[in-house]
Design a protein around this motif. Structure first.
Motif, PDB file in Angstrom:
ATOM      1  N   ALA A  50     -34.806 -38.428 -56.223  1.00 31.18           N
ATOM      2  CA  ALA A  50     -33.636 -39.302 -56.324  1.00 31.18           C
ATOM      3  C   ALA A  50     -32.456 -38.737 -55.539  1.00 31.18           C
ATOM      4  N   ALA A  51     -32.328 -37.420 -55.519  1.00 31.34           N
ATOM      5  CA  ALA A  51     -31.242 -36.797 -54.754  1.00 31.34           C
ATOM      6  C   ALA A  51     -31.435 -37.035 -53.258  1.00 31.34           C
ATOM      7  N   VAL A  52     -32.676 -36.949 -52.797  1.00 22.31           N
ATOM      8  CA  VAL A  52     -32.973 -37.239 -51.396  1.00 22.31           C
ATOM      9  C   VAL A  52     -32.684 -38.716 -51.096  1.00 22.31           C
ATOM     10  N   TYR A  53     -33.055 -39.591 -52.026  1.00 21.24           N
ATOM     11  CA  TYR A  53     -32.822 -41.029 -51.853  1.00 21.24           C
ATOM     12  C   TYR A  53     -31.330 -41.317 -51.699  1.00 21.24           C
ATOM     13  N   GLN A  54     -30.521 -40.677 -52.531  1.00 20.78           N
ATOM     14  CA  GLN A  54     -29.071 -40.873 -52.447  1.00 20.78           C
ATOM     15  C   GLN A  54     -28.539 -40.382 -51.105  1.00 20.78           C
ATOM     16  N   ALA A  55     -28.994 -39.209 -50.679  1.00 18.25           N
ATOM     17  CA  ALA A  55     -28.534 -38.672 -49.399  1.00 18.25           C
ATOM     18  C   ALA A  55     -28.964 -39.555 -48.238  1.00 18.25           C
ATOM     19  N   LEU A  56     -30.168 -40.086 -48.310  1.00 18.77           N
ATOM     20  CA  LEU A  56     -30.661 -40.967 -47.252  1.00 18.77           C
ATOM     21  C   LEU A  56     -29.817 -42.220 -47.143  1.00 18.77           C
ATOM     22  N   ASN A  57     -29.471 -42.821 -48.268  1.00 22.35           N
ATOM     23  CA  ASN A  57     -28.645 -44.030 -48.255  1.00 22.35           C
ATOM     24  C   ASN A  57     -27.209 -43.738 -47.847  1.00 22.35           C
TER      25      ASN A  57
END
Length: 332
Positions: A50-57
């Motif tokens: 989820a942390a990677v997902y947030q950074a990607l967005n």
């Protein structure tokens, strides 16, 4: 969060996190090499993903690359369990009505479910290889969920916490083989070949208020040869929700992480919304005129299955498959 599995030449592919708009992806094999590995330790790894997902967005992933749905395998290229329900009793009632059979009252209280083959799922943009058009090739557009570990005896209320991801599925069916198999009293096998899933699997929170009561309250869009075939609402007329389907599957056995459960063919009483399989349309034709006029799939036909959010953005990517004749060399 949105996840996908890239085809890297290996059986189970490579896990990637995909941006909300499906434009970018980033490899996360340092967290989990595959989606199954992520599901095996979901309680710990989901927060990292989820942390990677947030950074990607947020545009903060320097190693992000353009996401290509055609480069994907099904999110789980193979699974420990694939169980498909028939949660839209309207659909079952219609099929039985066309052949003059009454619907048992138990069908309204006890879900139908069969155990499908889960060792080789189709790629979302791969062909549907078939040996003969005479088998009665059909698509079935559905919604599916993926669970973590579900204890035996889990009730519907507790089942809610075990649903971790959602996908779309084309549950390919061979209609002309089904009657003979069912007549044996031992269920589906040859008549239910490999299914294909959407390029992307998403966590339920991505749906916002459209995920409620264990249902997805959005239209499921199916196109046949480029023309809209049906757009029934997946939440409307769903007799058994996903919480109930999970509880049904877990009544006498535990479910392992990575278990996939399908909704069955999405169907509405409002016929103007169209259908999610050819069999249903053919049944309506039989009821109206006494005979089915719509043919089953032929070689060269294409089927696409997708779902959009309220703003018209694709949620899962698109299943796009062409029915292709299996060559003799592929059978040896």
């Amino acid at each position: 969060m949105k996840l996908a599995t890239l085809n890297n030449g290996k059986r189970d592919g490579a896990l990637v996190v995909v941006s909300r708009d499906l434009s970018l992806a980033v490899r996360v094999t340092q967290i989990a090499p595959t989606l199954q590995a992520a599901l095996d330790d979901w309680a710990e790894l989901a927060l990292e993903l989820a942390a990677v997902y947030q950074a990607l967005n947020d545009g903060a992933c320097a190693d992000a690359f353009a996401f290509d749905e055609a480069a994907c395998l099904s999110p789980l290229p193979r699974a420990y369990q694939w169980a498909d329900g028939s949660a839209y009793v309207n659909h079952v009632e219609l099929v039985r009505k066309a052949r003059g059979a009454e619907l048992p009252d138990s069908f309204w209280h006890d879900p139908l479910m069969y155990q499908g083959g889960s060792d080789s799922f189709l790629a979302p943009r791969g062909p549907i290889l078939m040996g003969s058009e005479e088998w009665g090739i059909d698509f079935e557009s559905e919604v599916a969920i993926i669970t973590d570990d579900v204890p035996m005896g889990t009730n519907p209320e507790a089942a809610a916490q075990h649903i971790k991801l959602l996908m779309l599925v084309n549950d390919v069916s061979l209609r002309n083989l089904i009657p003979g198999e069912l007549a044996k009293g031992f269920g589906f096998f040859q008549s239910k070949p490999s299914s294909g899933f959407s390029p992307v699997a998403i966590t339920p929170d991505e749906l916002g208020q459209d995920w409620r009561e264990g249902k997805v309250h959005l239209p499921l869009l199916t196109h046949l040869n480029g023309a809209l075939f049906g757009a029934p609402d997946a939440g409307l007329d769903m007799t058994f929700n996903f919480f109930e389907l999970v509880a049904h599957a877990a009544k006498t056995r535990p479910l392992g992480a990575g278990c996939i459960i399908g909704s069955g063919t999405v169907s509405n009483y409002d016929r103007s919304r169209g259908s999610s399989c050819l069999a249903e349309l053919r049944m309506l034709e039989i009821i109206e005129s006494g005979q089915a006029t719509t043919p089953f799939l032929r070689f060269g036909d294409t089927v696409s299955i997708a779902m959009q959010d309220r703003n018209g953005m694709s949620l899962f990517g698109t299943i796009f498959q062409r029915v292709t004749q299996m060559e003799a060399s592929q059978t040896s």
